[in-house]
Design an enzyme around this catalytic site. Structure first.
Site, short mmCIF file in Angstrom:
data_model
loop_
_atom_site.label_atom_id
_atom_site.label_comp_id
_atom_site.label_asym_id
_atom_site.label_seq_id
_atom_site.Cartn_x
_atom_site.Cartn_y
_atom_site.Cartn_z
N ASP A 191 117.73 53.51 -65.53
CA ASP A 191 116.39 53.17 -66.03
C ASP A 191 116.20 51.66 -66.07
O ASP A 191 115.84 51.09 -67.11
CB ASP A 191 116.16 53.76 -67.42
CG ASP A 191 116.24 55.26 -67.45
OD1 ASP A 191 116.02 55.90 -66.41
OD2 ASP A 191 116.54 55.82 -68.54
N GLU B 226 109.00 62.27 -66.80
CA GLU B 226 109.37 61.22 -67.75
C GLU B 226 109.41 59.88 -67.02
O GLU B 226 109.14 59.79 -65.82
CB GLU B 226 110.72 61.52 -68.40
CG GLU B 226 111.87 61.68 -67.41
CD GLU B 226 113.16 62.13 -68.09
OE1 GLU B 226 113.15 62.38 -69.30
OE2 GLU B 226 114.19 62.23 -67.38
#
Length: 322
Positions: free
Chosen positions: A36, A202
């Protein structure tokens, strides 16, 4: 026979990459682990910073996107001041410059939990030791909410700021922030929803380019590929929709609403690149660059083996490709 088999597999992966038309990730040297990631270039000296999920948010720097990346330490080495489970293992940093300060938004949660909070730390330089943790921005979730308050992403629209966030449950939401981009200003609303399965959307990221706001998100299973590999196609991939407004009306390339199962694939597994996701877009001197993490099948599928990937986006008829 083993050599021949491996050669056939490699050729198959290469052919699949050509059929899909995806470019391989750009070069990376040095500390190339990523999860991420958030990438930003310091305005004062042009130094690149890469922030990663985990612990107190790892900081690495480099003179270019390709590296060599050098780990400098952690933004919040002691964890977050938010009093909640997960506050020493911070997730999904999003680092952007707001005025004269760099804002690092992050999430506090635990895996599979809806008890989550979005936090904020600020710095004037982004250097290790320079970050001040301000705690929660006021976006939180419990089982009473339709969303999960993780994976923050700030988008500036003129002098206004909006926070995109969400993971599973009712997928991706947005909430207006105050003029300092430090606190939530009003209620959140839905930007993207896919009713299929467990709704595994997400890691949203929004950016503006040539008249449109583009909403990207990761769809599928993110992690644990080494111990429980998903069915083919169920692993992470990067999806997209676009709108002329940052606050709604997003549709995919077929015109299907993003809130009604819409979404077009921007990047998925190909060749030796597996499960790309956790993405963002950084505007470099050459144009918008997509960055992300991925597993390289010839290196390893475990979370600790994920690598930093990046590609200069190509454009056709108002849509990006890799």
């Amino acid at each position: 026979m083993i050599f021949v088999f491996k050669s056939v597999i490699a050729a198959t992966f290469a052919l699949a990459s050509l059929v899909q038309g995806y470019s391989d990730p750009g070069a990376c040297s040095g500390a190339c682990w990523a999860h991420d990631p958030s990438v930003i270039k310091r305005t004062s000296d042009g130094l690149y910073f890469k922030f990663n999920t985990g612990s107190g948010i790892e900081i690495a720097t480099a003179s270019s996107l390709s590296g060599p990346w050098t780990i400098k330490g952690y933004a919040l080495s002691g964890g977050s001041i938010i009093d909640q489970a997960g506050n020493t293992d911070l997730w999904a940093p999003d680092v952007q410059k707001v005025g004269s300060l760099y804002h690092m938004y992050y999430a506090v949660s635990t895996f599979g939990s809806q008890t989550s909070t979005i936090g904020l730390a600020t710095s004037s330089t982004m250097d290790v030791g320079s970050w001040t943790d301000l705690g929660s921005v006021g976006i939180t979730s419990t089982s009473a909410k339709p969303y999960n308050a993780i994976d923050p992403n700030l988008i500036a629209v003129g002098s206004s700021y909006y926070m995109n966030f969400g993971s599973f449950w009712h997928d991706i939401y947005q909430a207006p922030l105050n003029s300092a981009a430090k606190k939530v200003a009003s209620s959140a609303y839905n930007l993207e929803y896919n009713s299929a399965g467990t709704h595994p959307s997400e890691g949203s990221f929004m950016f503006y380019y040539s008249g449109y706001y583009y909403l990207l998100w990761s769809y599928g299973i993110c992690c644990g590929y080494d111990t429980s590999k998903p069915a083919s196609g169920a692993e992470y991939k990067i999806m997209m929709c676009r709108s002329t407004s940052a606050t709604g009306g997003f549709v995919d390339k077929s015109g299907v609403a993003c809130t009604a199962n819409g979404g077009t694939v921007l990047l998925e597994s190909h060749g030796t690149t597996y499960g790309p996701g956790g993405q963002g877009v950084f505007t470099d001197s050459s144009g918008p660059v997509l960055y992300y993490h991925y597993a390289k099948t010839t290196v390893g599928l475990g979370d600790g083996s994920y690598l930093f990937g990046w590609n200069l986006l190509k454009w056709s008829s108002g849509w990006p490709s890799v």
